[in-house]
Motif scaffolding. Structure first.
Motif, PDB file in Angstrom:
ATOM      1  N   LEU A 135       0.982  -0.999   0.123  1.00  0.00           N
ATOM      2  CA  LEU A 135      -0.036   0.098   0.073  1.00  0.00           C
ATOM      3  C   LEU A 135       0.762   1.174   0.109  1.00  0.00           C
ATOM      4  O   LEU A 135       1.662   1.466   0.786  1.00  0.00           O
ATOM      5  N   SER A 136       0.825   2.072  -1.022  1.00  0.00           N
ATOM      6  CA  SER A 136       1.518   3.377  -0.958  1.00  0.00           C
ATOM      7  C   SER A 136       0.256   4.348  -0.741  1.00  0.00           C
ATOM      8  O   SER A 136      -0.634   4.549  -1.439  1.00  0.00           O
ATOM      9  N   PHE A 137       0.553   5.180   0.095  1.00  0.00           N
ATOM     10  CA  PHE A 137      -0.211   6.208   0.641  1.00  0.00           C
ATOM     11  C   PHE A 137       0.458   7.484   0.871  1.00  0.00           C
ATOM     12  O   PHE A 137       1.231   7.881   1.363  1.00  0.00           O
ATOM     13  N   ASN A 138      -0.254   8.592  -0.118  1.00  0.00           N
ATOM     14  CA  ASN A 138       0.261   9.885  -0.283  1.00  0.00           C
ATOM     15  C   ASN A 138      -0.637  10.823   0.295  1.00  0.00           C
ATOM     16  O   ASN A 138      -1.799  10.842  -0.230  1.00  0.00           O
ATOM     17  N   ILE A 139      -0.369  11.817   1.350  1.00  0.00           N
ATOM     18  CA  ILE A 139      -1.325  12.783   1.730  1.00  0.00           C
ATOM     19  C   ILE A 139      -0.753  14.015   1.334  1.00  0.00           C
ATOM     20  O   ILE A 139       0.447  14.374   1.323  1.00  0.00           O
ATOM     21  N   TYR A 140      -1.526  15.084   1.172  1.00  0.00           N
ATOM     22  CA  TYR A 140      -1.034  16.377   0.888  1.00  0.00           C
ATOM     23  C   TYR A 140      -2.047  17.406   1.897  1.00  0.00           C
ATOM     24  O   TYR A 140      -3.230  17.375   2.002  1.00  0.00           O
ATOM     25  N   ASP A 141      -1.338  18.516   2.219  1.00  0.00           N
ATOM     26  CA  ASP A 141      -1.736  19.470   2.987  1.00  0.00           C
ATOM     27  C   ASP A 141      -1.440  20.864   2.220  1.00  0.00           C
ATOM     28  O   ASP A 141      -0.145  20.770   2.153  1.00  0.00           O
ATOM     29  N   ILE A 142      -2.411  21.639   1.888  1.00  0.00           N
ATOM     30  CA  ILE A 142      -2.046  22.737   1.373  1.00  0.00           C
ATOM     31  C   ILE A 142      -2.373  24.147   2.175  1.00  0.00           C
ATOM     32  O   ILE A 142      -3.465  24.091   2.990  1.00  0.00           O
ATOM     33  N   CYS A 143      -1.547  25.029   2.125  1.00  0.00           N
ATOM     34  CA  CYS A 143      -2.143  26.237   2.946  1.00  0.00           C
ATOM     35  C   CYS A 143      -1.458  27.528   2.117  1.00  0.00           C
ATOM     36  O   CYS A 143      -0.661  27.490   1.256  1.00  0.00           O
ATOM     37  N   TYR A 144      -1.805  28.743   2.551  1.00  0.00           N
ATOM     38  CA  TYR A 144      -1.517  30.168   1.919  1.00  0.00           C
ATOM     39  C   TYR A 144      -0.883  30.752   3.043  1.00  0.00           C
ATOM     40  O   TYR A 144      -1.387  31.195   4.080  1.00  0.00           O
TER      41      TYR A 144
END
Length: 269
Positions: A20-29
């Motif tokens: 299982l390859s699991f990628n998460i992204y969090d974005i902010c300004y």
């Protein structure tokens, strides 16, 4: 799809490799250098090597594995990595189910894997133009034997504040039963989504890209609800003019769309 082989009698060890390859992204300004630095420092503190080690240790408990060795490192100026070598625990593995159903949440988690590993690497990132900063965590759970990493999905999704989640699951190799017949998968699966809890599904838009005949499954998730206040680091909407709010909103949504679709979008889209 193959029938479930819960009571399959094998000749020797189960040689299937489930990854299982699991990628998460969090974005902010974060528009100013000070705000960008503060965001990076916040991410480094929230997801340092110590906390990531605990998350991966909980994952080993969920999938019923034994921890053989742990290596972890915080990096300068930012980022962290953790690698855990694991081995299957025979008794626990027999009690676990690989059925298409969500695994436990963080608060219900109560490490145990040979030739297998769990890794996490973090990638805080920012750019001076546009004010967008991102955080990515890449997690790989690779197991050999009966146990499957899919039961850890619920816990992983709830362990990170994720705007976008991209997951790949693949079963490789084969194992033989006592008659010598090859088995290229030992559990039913039609979609990674079946291992995700309903409350999570309600929060995210999801799409599948699966290659069933090759035992390759791919799912992407992006948050449905968008509240600008949750993406401003060191700012509040009341500090901004309407024109600024509109421009920032467009930048953030464009950034998320490009990450979700995996390509740069033309202006105006």
């Amino acid at each position: 799809m193959p029938t479930q082989m819960r009571k399959l009698r094998l000749h020797g060890f189960n040689n299937l490799t489930k990854t299982l390859s699991f990628n998460i992204y969090d974005i902010c300004y974060a528009v100013t250098p000070e705000q960008r630095q503060a965001y990076i420092e916040y991410i480094d503190e929230a997801y340092n090597a110590e906390r990531l080690t605990q998350i991966l240790t909980d994952v080993t408990n969920i999938i019923g594995a034994n921890i053989l060795n742990i290596a972890h490192q915080d990096y300068d100026p930012e980022g962290a990595s953790v690698t855990i070598l694991i081995s299957e625990e025979p008794v626990m593995a027999e009690e676990l189910s690989n059925t298409e159903a969500p695994g436990p949440l963080p608060e219900s988690v109560v490490g145990h894997l040979d030739k297998s590993h769990i890794t996490v690497h973090t990638y805080p990132e920012s750019h001076p133009d546009g004010g967008i900063s991102t955080f990515r965590a890449d997690i790989d759970v690779s197991t050999c034997g009966r146990i499957s990493p899919l039961k850890a999905l619920n816990y992983l999704i709830h362990s990170f504040e994720s705007d976008i989640v991209i997951m790949d699951y693949r079963v490789r190799g084969f194992t033989r039963d006592v008659r010598g017949k090859k088995h290229f998968i030992d559990h039913k699966i039609s979609s990674i989504q079946n291992y995700i809890a309903r409350d999570t599904k309600e929060k995210y838009q999801m799409i599948d890209v699966n290659v069933y005949q090759e035992n390759i499954f791919h799912t992407k998730m992006i948050l449905k609800e968008y509240d600008l206040d949750n993406y401003l680091f060191g700012l509040h909407p009341s500090d901004l003019a309407d024109k600024e709010i509109k421009a920032i909103d467009q930048r953030l949504q464009r950034e998320m769309a490009e990450i979700f679709y995996g390509r740069n979008l033309r202006r105006g889209l």
